[in-house]
Design a protein around this motif. Sequence first.
Motif, PDB file in Angstrom:
ATOM      1  N   LEU A  78      55.408  41.213  39.915  1.00  0.00           N
ATOM      2  CA  LEU A  78      53.957  41.250  40.635  1.00  0.00           C
ATOM      3  C   LEU A  78      52.653  41.420  39.594  1.00  0.00           C
ATOM      4  CD1 LEU A  78      52.418  41.394  43.442  1.00  0.00           C
ATOM      5  CD2 LEU A  78      53.083  44.008  43.184  1.00  0.00           C
ATOM      6  N   LEU A  79      53.054  42.153  38.695  1.00  0.00           N
ATOM      7  CA  LEU A  79      52.056  42.359  37.682  1.00  0.00           C
ATOM      8  C   LEU A  79      51.655  41.018  36.977  1.00  0.00           C
ATOM      9  CD1 LEU A  79      52.916  45.872  36.199  1.00  0.00           C
ATOM     10  CD2 LEU A  79      50.647  45.373  37.424  1.00  0.00           C
ATOM     11  N   ALA A  80      52.877  40.314  36.527  1.00  0.00           N
ATOM     12  CA  ALA A  80      52.583  39.003  35.962  1.00  0.00           C
ATOM     13  C   ALA A  80      51.926  37.875  36.859  1.00  0.00           C
ATOM     14  CB  ALA A  80      54.040  38.387  35.713  1.00  0.00           C
ATOM     15  N   LEU A  81      52.305  37.981  38.065  1.00  0.00           N
ATOM     16  CA  LEU A  81      51.657  37.181  39.095  1.00  0.00           C
ATOM     17  C   LEU A  81      50.129  37.429  39.181  1.00  0.00           C
ATOM     18  CD1 LEU A  81      51.214  35.271  41.398  1.00  0.00           C
ATOM     19  CD2 LEU A  81      51.896  36.859  42.929  1.00  0.00           C
ATOM     20  N   LEU A  82      49.864  38.750  39.332  1.00  0.00           N
ATOM     21  CA  LEU A  82      48.385  39.146  39.426  1.00  0.00           C
ATOM     22  C   LEU A  82      47.682  39.097  38.157  1.00  0.00           C
ATOM     23  CD1 LEU A  82      48.925  42.352  41.253  1.00  0.00           C
ATOM     24  CD2 LEU A  82      48.166  40.374  42.321  1.00  0.00           C
ATOM     25  N   ASP A  83      48.182  39.181  37.020  1.00  0.00           N
ATOM     26  CA  ASP A  83      47.716  38.843  35.732  1.00  0.00           C
ATOM     27  C   ASP A  83      47.379  37.341  35.454  1.00  0.00           C
ATOM     28  OD1 ASP A  83      46.771  39.653  33.075  1.00  0.00           O
ATOM     29  OD2 ASP A  83      48.395  38.359  32.477  1.00  0.00           O
ATOM     30  N   ALA A  84      48.310  36.353  36.087  1.00  0.00           N
ATOM     31  CA  ALA A  84      48.052  35.109  36.155  1.00  0.00           C
ATOM     32  C   ALA A  84      46.648  34.690  36.981  1.00  0.00           C
ATOM     33  CB  ALA A  84      49.219  34.232  36.417  1.00  0.00           C
ATOM     34  N   LEU A  85      46.736  35.212  38.222  1.00  0.00           N
ATOM     35  CA  LEU A  85      45.706  35.029  39.258  1.00  0.00           C
ATOM     36  C   LEU A  85      44.525  35.559  38.720  1.00  0.00           C
ATOM     37  CD1 LEU A  85      47.563  36.011  42.649  1.00  0.00           C
ATOM     38  CD2 LEU A  85      47.201  33.644  41.710  1.00  0.00           C
ATOM     39  N   ALA A  86      44.419  36.456  37.984  1.00  0.00           N
ATOM     40  CA  ALA A  86      43.105  37.195  37.482  1.00  0.00           C
ATOM     41  C   ALA A  86      42.595  36.196  36.450  1.00  0.00           C
ATOM     42  CB  ALA A  86      43.350  38.494  36.953  1.00  0.00           C
ATOM     43  N   GLY A  87      43.443  35.696  35.690  1.00  0.00           N
ATOM     44  CA  GLY A  87      43.092  34.980  34.409  1.00  0.00           C
ATOM     45  C   GLY A  87      42.586  33.847  34.982  1.00  0.00           C
ATOM     46  N   ARG A  88      42.632  33.192  36.293  1.00  0.00           N
ATOM     47  CA  ARG A  88      42.207  32.040  36.755  1.00  0.00           C
ATOM     48  C   ARG A  88      41.123  32.196  37.772  1.00  0.00           C
ATOM     49  NH1 ARG A  88      47.255  31.375  35.486  1.00  0.00           N
ATOM     50  NH2 ARG A  88      48.110  29.340  34.619  1.00  0.00           N
ATOM     51  N   GLY A  89      40.708  33.670  37.738  1.00  0.00           N
ATOM     52  CA  GLY A  89      39.701  34.039  38.372  1.00  0.00           C
ATOM     53  C   GLY A  89      39.900  34.080  39.969  1.00  0.00           C
ATOM     54  N   LEU A  90      41.143  34.033  40.466  1.00  0.00           N
ATOM     55  CA  LEU A  90      41.333  33.892  41.831  1.00  0.00           C
ATOM     56  C   LEU A  90      41.472  35.518  42.450  1.00  0.00           C
ATOM     57  CD1 LEU A  90      44.226  31.280  41.681  1.00  0.00           C
ATOM     58  CD2 LEU A  90      41.560  30.991  42.550  1.00  0.00           C
ATOM     59  N   VAL A  91      41.735  36.524  41.735  1.00  0.00           N
ATOM     60  CA  VAL A  91      41.647  37.604  42.115  1.00  0.00           C
ATOM     61  C   VAL A  91      40.729  38.509  41.444  1.00  0.00           C
ATOM     62  CG1 VAL A  91      43.940  37.659  43.054  1.00  0.00           C
ATOM     63  CG2 VAL A  91      43.420  38.666  40.955  1.00  0.00           C
ATOM     64  N   GLU A  92      40.059  39.677  41.861  1.00  0.00           N
ATOM     65  CA  GLU A  92      39.132  40.620  41.230  1.00  0.00           C
ATOM     66  C   GLU A  92      39.859  41.646  41.106  1.00  0.00           C
ATOM     67  OE1 GLU A  92      35.793  40.934  44.008  1.00  0.00           O
ATOM     68  OE2 GLU A  92      35.416  38.939  43.907  1.00  0.00           O
ATOM     69  N   VAL A  93      40.122  42.229  39.876  1.00  0.00           N
ATOM     70  CA  VAL A  93      40.657  43.593  39.759  1.00  0.00           C
ATOM     71  C   VAL A  93      39.775  44.681  39.413  1.00  0.00           C
ATOM     72  CG1 VAL A  93      42.034  44.399  37.843  1.00  0.00           C
ATOM     73  CG2 VAL A  93      42.254  42.295  38.121  1.00  0.00           C
ATOM     74  N   GLN A  94      40.107  45.802  40.246  1.00  0.00           N
ATOM     75  CA  GLN A  94      39.397  46.984  40.071  1.00  0.00           C
ATOM     76  C   GLN A  94      40.226  48.054  39.549  1.00  0.00           C
ATOM     77  OE1 GLN A  94      38.646  47.451  44.211  1.00  0.00           O
ATOM     78  NE2 GLN A  94      37.021  45.820  44.212  1.00  0.00           N
ATOM     79  N   PRO A  95      39.954  48.685  38.200  1.00  0.00           N
ATOM     80  CA  PRO A  95      40.648  49.644  37.800  1.00  0.00           C
ATOM     81  C   PRO A  95      40.813  50.859  38.363  1.00  0.00           C
ATOM     82  CG  PRO A  95      38.767  49.478  36.308  1.00  0.00           C
ATOM     83  CD  PRO A  95      38.651  48.342  37.581  1.00  0.00           C
ATOM     84  N   ALA A  96      42.064  51.724  38.313  1.00  0.00           N
ATOM     85  CA  ALA A  96      42.312  52.759  39.141  1.00  0.00           C
ATOM     86  C   ALA A  96      41.116  53.918  38.818  1.00  0.00           C
ATOM     87  CB  ALA A  96      43.659  53.371  38.507  1.00  0.00           C
ATOM     88  N   ALA A  97      41.087  54.533  39.966  1.00  0.00           N
ATOM     89  CA  ALA A  97      39.614  55.600  39.826  1.00  0.00           C
ATOM     90  C   ALA A  97      40.182  56.653  38.835  1.00  0.00           C
ATOM     91  CB  ALA A  97      39.360  56.321  41.152  1.00  0.00           C
TER      92      ALA A  97
END
Length: 97
Positions: A78-97
């Motif tokens: 999942l982290l690999a998928l999300l990293d790839a999606l984030a790298g392409r601008g397809l998801v927005e990542v919000q760091p943990a509070a």
Amino acid sequence: MPLPMDADTRVVAARDQVSVEVEGEAVILSLADGVYYGLDPVGARVWTLLEQPRTVAELRDAVVAEWEVDAPTAERDLLALLDALAGRGLVEVQPAA
């Protein structure tokens, strides 16, 4: 450059895209670069969950509940998928509070 992610990181699908499900897979068009991306059935399920902000842990738990996979493997993939999606601008990542 995408932010580092862990189980507490919140992720949501970016607004600058359109997507559709086709035969259990997801097809995503990035409006920013005009490129189409495809996701397999597991990725398509994650993509559906990303319509609302979710933590990596919530996504991992959903994958573990729906497919025969252990939590560490699910989280790593999942982290690999999300990293790839984030790298392409397809998801927005919000760091943990």
